[in-house]
Each structure stands twice: as structure tokens, then as C-alpha cells.
Design an enzyme around this catalytic site. Structure first.
Site, PDB file in Angstrom:
ATOM      1  N   VAL A  17      -2.869   3.982   6.475  1.00 43.71           N
ATOM      2  CA  VAL A  17      -3.368   2.617   6.254  1.00 43.71           C
ATOM      3  C   VAL A  17      -2.449   1.597   6.930  1.00 43.71           C
ATOM      4  CG1 VAL A  17      -4.169   0.954   4.543  1.00 43.71           C
ATOM      5  CG2 VAL A  17      -4.360   3.395   4.061  1.00 43.71           C
ATOM      6  N   LYS A 207      -9.750   4.612  -9.904  1.00 39.99           N
ATOM      7  CA  LYS A 207     -10.578   3.534  -9.338  1.00 39.99           C
ATOM      8  C   LYS A 207     -11.531   2.977 -10.404  1.00 39.99           C
ATOM      9  CE  LYS A 207     -10.234   5.571  -4.733  1.00 39.99           C
ATOM     10  NZ  LYS A 207     -10.777   6.616  -3.849  1.00 39.99           N
TER      11      LYS A 207
HETATM   12  P1  NAP Z   1       0.582   7.784   3.987  1.00 42.80           P
HETATM   13  O1  NAP Z   1      -0.158   8.060   5.231  1.00 42.80           O
HETATM   14  O2  NAP Z   1       1.200   8.907   3.242  1.00 42.80           O
HETATM   15  O3  NAP Z   1       1.745   6.740   4.368  1.00 42.80           O
HETATM   16  C1  NAP Z   1       2.727   6.326   3.474  1.00 42.80           C
HETATM   17  C2  NAP Z   1       3.784   5.522   4.226  1.00 42.80           C
HETATM   18  O4  NAP Z   1       4.684   4.974   3.271  1.00 42.80           O
HETATM   19  C3  NAP Z   1       4.610   6.313   5.222  1.00 42.80           C
HETATM   20  O5  NAP Z   1       4.836   5.550   6.389  1.00 42.80           O
HETATM   21  C4  NAP Z   1       5.951   6.529   4.488  1.00 42.80           C
HETATM   22  O6  NAP Z   1       7.085   6.536   5.353  1.00 42.80           O
HETATM   23  C5  NAP Z   1       6.016   5.292   3.634  1.00 42.80           C
HETATM   24  N1  NAP Z   1       6.764   5.527   2.403  1.00 42.80           N
HETATM   25  C6  NAP Z   1       6.433   6.330   1.361  1.00 42.80           C
HETATM   26  N2  NAP Z   1       7.353   6.264   0.392  1.00 42.80           N
HETATM   27  C7  NAP Z   1       8.300   5.411   0.826  1.00 42.80           C
HETATM   28  C8  NAP Z   1       9.531   4.946   0.303  1.00 42.80           C
HETATM   29  N3  NAP Z   1       9.977   5.354  -0.884  1.00 42.80           N
HETATM   30  N4  NAP Z   1      10.251   4.068   1.038  1.00 42.80           N
HETATM   31  C9  NAP Z   1       9.826   3.669   2.238  1.00 42.80           C
HETATM   32  N5  NAP Z   1       8.673   4.070   2.815  1.00 42.80           N
HETATM   33  C10 NAP Z   1       7.919   4.945   2.111  1.00 42.80           C
HETATM   34  O7  NAP Z   1      -0.325   6.986   2.936  1.00 42.80           O
HETATM   35  P2  NAP Z   1      -1.702   6.219   3.219  1.00 42.80           P
HETATM   36  O8  NAP Z   1      -2.816   7.194   3.258  1.00 42.80           O
HETATM   37  O9  NAP Z   1      -1.519   5.262   4.327  1.00 42.80           O
HETATM   38  O10 NAP Z   1      -1.885   5.436   1.815  1.00 42.80           O
HETATM   39  C11 NAP Z   1      -1.152   4.269   1.523  1.00 42.80           C
HETATM   40  C12 NAP Z   1      -1.716   3.628   0.257  1.00 42.80           C
HETATM   41  O11 NAP Z   1      -3.071   3.251   0.472  1.00 42.80           O
HETATM   42  C13 NAP Z   1      -1.735   4.519  -0.978  1.00 42.80           C
HETATM   43  O12 NAP Z   1      -1.510   3.742  -2.120  1.00 42.80           O
HETATM   44  C14 NAP Z   1      -3.161   5.057  -1.000  1.00 42.80           C
HETATM   45  O13 NAP Z   1      -3.596   5.441  -2.277  1.00 42.80           O
HETATM   46  C15 NAP Z   1      -3.911   3.832  -0.526  1.00 42.80           C
HETATM   47  N6  NAP Z   1      -5.210   4.115   0.070  1.00 42.80           N
HETATM   48  C16 NAP Z   1      -5.305   4.999   1.078  1.00 42.80           C
HETATM   49  C17 NAP Z   1      -6.542   5.225   1.670  1.00 42.80           C
HETATM   50  C18 NAP Z   1      -6.693   6.189   2.815  1.00 42.80           C
HETATM   51  O14 NAP Z   1      -7.794   6.345   3.325  1.00 42.80           O
HETATM   52  N7  NAP Z   1      -5.645   6.835   3.281  1.00 42.80           N
HETATM   53  C19 NAP Z   1      -7.681   4.554   1.196  1.00 42.80           C
HETATM   54  C20 NAP Z   1      -7.538   3.621   0.151  1.00 42.80           C
HETATM   55  C21 NAP Z   1      -6.277   3.408  -0.402  1.00 42.80           C
HETATM   56  P3  NAP Z   1       7.335   7.690   6.456  1.00 42.80           P
HETATM   57  O15 NAP Z   1       6.300   7.429   7.510  1.00 42.80           O
HETATM   58  O16 NAP Z   1       8.707   7.446   6.944  1.00 42.80           O
HETATM   59  O17 NAP Z   1       7.136   8.991   5.738  1.00 42.80           O
HETATM   60  N1  HSE Z   2      -8.793  10.749  -1.024  1.00 48.16           N
HETATM   61  C1  HSE Z   2      -9.574   9.575  -1.246  1.00 48.16           C
HETATM   62  C2  HSE Z   2     -11.060   9.932  -1.147  1.00 48.16           C
HETATM   63  C3  HSE Z   2      -9.292   8.508  -0.216  1.00 48.16           C
HETATM   64  O1  HSE Z   2     -11.382  11.065  -0.812  1.00 48.16           O
HETATM   65  O2  HSE Z   2     -11.879   9.069  -1.426  1.00 48.16           O
HETATM   66  C4  HSE Z   2      -8.325   7.475  -0.657  1.00 48.16           C
HETATM   67  O3  HSE Z   2      -8.819   6.723  -1.753  1.00 48.16           O
END
Ligand code: NAP
Ligand code: HSE
Length: 431
Positions: A17, A207
Site C-alpha cells: 500500500v 472490518k
Molecule cells: P506490507 O506490504 O507488509 O508492508 C508493510 C511495510 O511496513 C513494509 O515496508 C515494512 O518495512 C513496514 N514496517 C512494518 N513494521 C514496521 C516497523 N515496526 N517499523 C518500520 N516499518 C515497518 O503491508 P501492506 O499490505 O502494504 O499493508 C499495510 C496496511 O494496509 C496494513 O494495515 C493492512 O492491513 C492495510 N491494508 C492492506 C491492503 C492490501 O491490499 N495490501 C488493503 C487494505 C488495507 P520493510 O519494507 O522494511 O519490511
Molecule cells: N487479505 C485481504 C483480503 C486484503 O483478502 O480482502 C486486505 O484487506
């Protein structure tokens, strides 16, 4: 040329994200002055691992020091996209205390600590926006808080997890089995690295807690949500659902009355004619009923780099506009009621039961007798042809109290003629 003032923001996290938000902001950079009468710059990006290669991201913006961000008075907005409870909770509280506005996509955090964070935002006259936390790119939080604010919302139903919707769609349309469909969802990147939260319904539960809190103006936390996942669903359940005119979905259902609320996530059979039944693949949808608007459905992509970045960017622009008009914190916590949760045993639902039974006379009468003696009324029943002396009995009940069904199932467990209660699945009925 016009010189606009600059609003500086920090990104916490540069994963799926975070990367999407950075790229989308770069793409829209030149239009920002027209949207917010200012330039918007990501001046710092917090990551865990500074040695990771991050294409297109200026090295000088990256940091692994939170203090460098929270102590920088020029940074006015913090965009939390790390995920998890800690340190995200502490960082957001510290950012708000320092007078910085916060945008987050963190459903885990909002579903458990929403009240604490909203209170902190209010005390510090800051914005705390979290549109991406529910159903990714679908606008639903701001529509509920603003456009639908004149309604008494009595029901919110949602397909709010893309992974499980994709799995059930593949099982329904292509006859794929659960494990293969899950593997495909992981390859396509919808499922979390550890898919437990998706397939056990926990992600959807978080959610739904957020949605119910906003829709019913009463705090619902993750612990209040009754949750069951899809790991026990079989191709047969889906096939028989179809024969009865139903489609099987992992549904979040939240309902309220004047005096109580009920919020759950269950695999559920819904009439195939219902608008939610047609929401397939990894799409999400939220269906609401309000006393003035009647029924309304919001559908779109619930996850992924750009759909989620779309919601985060919308929040960012809202915050920047509020800053320009000095009206941050305008719409804060909307939980002005304190409705209790309904006791689980008192809920009334219709059920689909699939029983594996001995193929001999008297079985149907035995099953019907136990159900009848426990106040479980039968709506439909079919028997599937026997194979090797074992038959399958499929029963659809009328609406029954959960505790009555529970009592009947306990007795089934002790009857030798019933080899297995293979499935107990809720059937959606209108309120
Ligand atoms: P992700 O790909 O795992 O990325 C997490 C990022 O946060 C990475 O860059 C990581 O650093 C950094 N990070 C994690 N812990 C940290 C810490 N303690 N200190 C500093 N940096 C830290 O996660 P994502 O999928 O983007 O999701 C991010 C958020 O959005 C979550 O809350 C998730 O539930 C929400 N979300 C995601 C989606 C989706 O489609 N992915 C949809 C809706 C909501 P490094 O790169 O150095 O490891
Ligand atoms: N893993 C989730 C889904 C995406 O499948 O909808 C982040 O909310």
C-alpha cells in the site's frame, strides 16, 4: 508562476500500500495545487529494513527512525501503512499528541483500539482518517459518516474479504477444491502471507466491527464479533446450496434495533437473486439498509496496491483540505450511543444441515423427531441417493433460536444412526 505552500507528510511503511500511495501521489503531483491549494510532499518514509532495494524511492527520504519523523515540526501528516497493533498504535498516539494528522489503513488497530485513537484525535484537534481500513478502494466509511448521516441504518452486510470471495467463487464456478483455490489466491497476491486471518474470517470480522461502530453509532470491537471461517466448506455444500437456489458467501452481517446489536461473520447461503450473490472473484461489496435511503450497495476492489492507495489518497486530500480551512477534527468519533451486543444464544437464524446417516427405515422420522422436540422447525428436506449403505440428508430449517439448534445437534452427536453432522451453515433471511 504561482508559488503554493508545501504540506509535508511522512509514510510509515513502504510495502504494497505504501508503494501504491507513493506512486499515485507522484502521478497526481501537478494537480495537487488545484485540489488542495498546496503542494503535497512525502518528505520521510519509515521502513524496518533500510538495506532493501526500493525502486523509484529517493534514498534520502528513507529512515528507520520514528523519532526523526515525530520530532520534525514540518511534518504535518503521518500516513500509517505498516499494519499490526504495535508499534503502529504508539506511533499514531504520539503523532496525534504532536498535533500531526493521521491517515491509516490499519483495520486490526482500528477494530481493537479505535476508541482510544479517536479520543486522542479529538483531544488534539486532529484528523484521523481510515477509509482504506474497510473494503480497500470502496468508499464506505465517509459515505456512512457524511452522505448517509440522516439515516437510521438498521443493517450492514458485507463481502469484505477478497481472498475468501475468490476461493468460494472458484469452488462454485470451476469446482476447484479449497486448497487449490487458496493457493491460487496467494499466487495472485490477495491473501495475506499467513492466510489464517482471511480464511478463518478474522480479517472480515475486524472490518465488520469498524463498519458496525460507524453505522450504528455504538462502539463494536473485534472481540464483539461472532466469527466462523470457510475452512470446513466443501464442494458439496456449494452444490446443494445451488440446488436450493442459494449462493454460498462469507458474509459479514451487522444488525441493530433500538436496544441491541448483533455482528457476525459466517459462511452463509444467500438467495442467488440477492445483489451480493453476484459479487464474484476478489471483489468486495457492502450492502446497507437505511430508513430513508432504503437499500444501497457499494462494490469494488477491496485490496491491492492501487485500489487501496485510492482510498488513502482520498483521505490525504481530505486532511489537506481540512488543514487549509482550519477545520480538522470536524468529523470525529460518531459513537454517541451505547447499545449492548445481543447474547449469542438468543439469535434466531435459518440453517442448512447436511447429515451423513445410515440408509435404513426410520432415520428421517428419527431426525425430524429430534428437531421437533427441540423447537427446530423444518422448512425443506431432501435425501440424496445412498452409496455403500450411507445416505445424505439435507435439511433447511425455519428461523430457530441458536440454543435450540445447539441442543438438537448435541443429541445428533449421540445417535448411532447419524454417522456425522457434516455441515451446519446459516441461511440468510431478511431482518
Ligand atoms: P506490507 O506490504 O507488509 O508492508 C508493510 C511495510 O511496513 C513494509 O515496508 C515494512 O518495512 C513496514 N514496517 C512494518 N513494521 C514496521 C516497523 N515496526 N517499523 C518500520 N516499518 C515497518 O503491508 P501492506 O499490505 O502494504 O499493508 C499495510 C496496511 O494496509 C496494513 O494495515 C493492512 O492491513 C492495510 N491494508 C492492506 C491492503 C492490501 O491490499 N495490501 C488493503 C487494505 C488495507 P520493510 O519494507 O522494511 O519490511
Ligand atoms: N487479505 C485481504 C483480503 C486484503 O483478502 O480482502 C486486505 O484487506
Amino acid at each position: 508562476m504561482h508559488k503554493y505552500k508545501k504540506i509535508k507528510a511522512a509514510l510509515l511503511g513502504m510495502g504494497t500500500v505504501g508503494g501504491g500511495v507513493y506512486k499515485l501521489l507522484e502521478k497526481r503531483k501537478d494537480e495537487m495545487p488545484f485540489k488542495i491549494q498546496a503542494d503535497l510532499e512525502i518528505s520521510r518514509i519509515l521502513v524496518r529494513d533500510l538495506s532493501k532495494k526500493r525502486e523509484g524511492i529517493p534514498d534520502e527520504a528513507l529512515t528507520d527512525s520514528w523519532e526523526q519523523i515525530v520530532n520534525d515540526p514540518e511534518i504535518q501528516i503521518v500516513i500509517e501503512l505498516m499494519g499490526g497493533i504495535e508499534p503502529a498504535r504508539t506511533y499514531i498516539l504520539q503523532a496525534l499528541k504532536a498535533g500531526k494528522h493521521v491517515v491509516t489503513a490499519n483495520k486490526d488497530l482500528m477494530a481493537e483500539h479505535g476508541e482510544e485513537l479517536m479520543d486522542a484525535a479529538e483531544q488534539n484537534h486532529c484528523d484521523l482518517q481510515f477509509e482504506a481500513a474497510v473494503a480497500g478502494g470502496i468508499p464506505i466509511i465517509r459515505p456512512l459518516k457524511e452522505c448517509l448521516a440522516g439515516n437510521d441504518i438498521t443493517e450492514v452486510m458485507g463481502i469484505v474479504n477478497g481472498t475468501t470471495n475468490y476461493i468460494l467463487t472458484k469452488m462454485t464456478k470451476e469446482g476447484m477444491d479449497f486448497a487449490d483455490a487458496l493457493k491460487k489466491a496467494q499466487e495472485l497476491g490477495f491473501a495475506e502471507a499467513d492466510p489464517t486471518a482471511d480464511i478463518e474470517g478474522l480479517d472480515a470480522g475486524r472490518k465488520m466491527a469498524i463498519l458496525a461502530s460507524i453505522a450504528f453509532h455504538s462502539r463494536v470491537t473485534f472481540q464483539d464479533v461472532d466469527i466462523k471461517g470457510i475452512t470446513k466448506i466443501t464442494a458439496k455444500d456449494i452444490q446443494y446450496a445451488g440446488e436450493f437456489g442459494y449462493t454460498l458467501k462469507l458474509l459479514g452481517v451487522a444488525r441493530n434495533t433500538d436496544h441491541e446489536m448483533e455482528v457476525g461473520v459466517f459462511p452463509m447461503m444467500i438467495p442467488s437473486s440477492h445483489p451480493l450473490a453476484g459479487v464474484s472473484d476478489s471483489f468486495n461489496a457492502v450492502f446497507i439498509h437505511g430508513d430513508a435511503v432504503d437499500d444501497a450497495m457499494f462494490q469494488g476492489k477491496g485490496a491491492g496496491e492501487f485500489p487501496t492507495a485510492s482510498a488513502v489518497m482520498g483521505d490525504l486530500i481530505t486532511v489537506a483540505r481540512n488543514m487549509q480551512y482550519d477545520c480538522c477534527g470536524r468529523i470525529g468519533c460518531s459513537c454517541y450511543k451505547r447499545l449492548p451486543m445481543k447474547a449469542a444464544g438468543e439469535s434466531r437464524h435459518k440453517y442448512f444441515l447436511r447429515l451423513i446417516v445410515e440408509d435404513r427405515t426410520g432415520i428421517l422420522a428419527g431426525v425430524a423427531g429430534v428437531l421437533g422436540n427441540n423447537n427446530v422447525s423444518i422448512n425443506q428436506v431432501i435425501q440424496k441417493p445412498a452409496v455403500d449403505g450411507v445416505a445424505e440428508l439435507v435439511v433447511i430449517t425455519d428461523k430457530v433460536e441458536n440454543r435450540h439448534l445447539h441442543d438438537a445437534l448435541m443429541i445428533f452427536g449421540e445417535m448411532s444412526m447419524i454417522r456425522e453432522v457434516a455441515s451446519v451453515i446459516r441461511v440468510y433471511t431478511q431482518k
